[in-house]
Write a protein that holds these residues in place. Structure first.
Motif, PDB file in Angstrom:
ATOM      1  N   LYS A  35       1.534   0.254   2.747  1.00 51.48           N
ATOM      2  CA  LYS A  35       1.198   1.558   2.090  1.00 51.48           C
ATOM      3  C   LYS A  35       0.353   1.305   0.614  1.00 51.48           C
ATOM      4  N   ARG A  36      -0.786   1.917   0.862  1.00 52.80           N
ATOM      5  CA  ARG A  36      -1.940   1.857  -0.208  1.00 52.80           C
ATOM      6  C   ARG A  36      -2.348   3.115  -0.557  1.00 52.80           C
ATOM      7  N   CYS A  37      -2.926   2.960  -2.320  1.00 51.24           N
ATOM      8  CA  CYS A  37      -3.322   4.158  -2.806  1.00 51.24           C
ATOM      9  C   CYS A  37      -4.970   4.078  -2.265  1.00 51.24           C
ATOM     10  N   GLY A  54      -3.042   2.110  -7.915  1.00 53.67           N
ATOM     11  CA  GLY A  54      -1.724   2.817  -7.484  1.00 53.67           C
ATOM     12  C   GLY A  54      -1.523   3.816  -8.641  1.00 53.67           C
ATOM     13  N   CYS A  57      -2.548   7.335  -7.693  1.00 56.56           N
ATOM     14  CA  CYS A  57      -1.824   7.962  -6.677  1.00 56.56           C
ATOM     15  C   CYS A  57      -0.460   8.523  -7.566  1.00 56.56           C
ATOM     16  N   ASP A  58      -0.091   7.865  -8.401  1.00 60.05           N
ATOM     17  CA  ASP A  58       1.150   8.269  -9.325  1.00 60.05           C
ATOM     18  C   ASP A  58       0.917   9.300 -10.657  1.00 60.05           C
ATOM     19  N   TRP A  67      -1.564   8.472  -1.095  1.00 62.40           N
ATOM     20  CA  TRP A  67      -0.884   7.195  -0.458  1.00 62.40           C
ATOM     21  C   TRP A  67      -1.382   7.102   1.092  1.00 62.40           C
ATOM     22  N   TYR A  69      -0.917   5.078   4.692  1.00 63.40           N
ATOM     23  CA  TYR A  69       0.079   4.231   5.558  1.00 63.40           C
ATOM     24  C   TYR A  69      -0.492   3.708   6.788  1.00 63.40           C
ATOM     25  N   LYS A  85       3.387  10.038   5.804  1.00 61.39           N
ATOM     26  CA  LYS A  85       4.628   8.797   5.550  1.00 61.39           C
ATOM     27  C   LYS A  85       5.177   8.827   6.706  1.00 61.39           C
TER      28      LYS A  85
END
Length: 114
Positions: A35-37, A54, A57-58, A67, A69, A85
């Motif tokens: 899982k990568r931003c 990250g 993305c947050d 995010w 995947y 996801k």
């Protein structure tokens, strides 16, 4: 009697070890390591998406982070994955159209009722 106790103990150790291994693998797989931003606006046909911090993305930032995947990461870029996801224990089919339909009596979509 001694041989029976030794066999029981060794069986318990093996079973306990297998349980510990299973618990460890389950705990590790719960948070997807792939899982990568990424910056959604950075897509390049030859590279994919640029991997960013990250925090993009947050929270709301200047970068359109989301995010991503799966896929393969290479030199700060990732390609071949998805923004969807993956579900736990996903078997590749969904309840939407195109999924496998299993039904009992009257479960078919094109059946004629004689």
């Amino acid at each position: 009697m001694t041989d029976t106790r030794k066999r029981l103990r060794s069986g318990t150790v093996v079973l306990g070890g297998m349980g510990l291994l299973a618990a460890t693998l389950t705990a590790c797989s719960s948070d997807s390591p792939d899982k990568r931003c990424v910056d959604r606006d950075s897509y390049r046909v030859t590279k994919g998406y640029k991997v960013v911090s990250g925090k993009n993305c947050d929270s709301v930032t200047a970068v359109d982070g989301d995010w991503y995947y799966g896929g393969k990461k290479k030199r700060g870029w990732v390609d071949g994955g998805s923004f969807t996801k993956p579900g736990k224990g996903s078997g590749g089919s969904s309840s939407g159209s195109g999924g496998v339909h299993r039904g009992g009596f009257g479960g078919g979509h094109g059946s004629s009722g004689g």
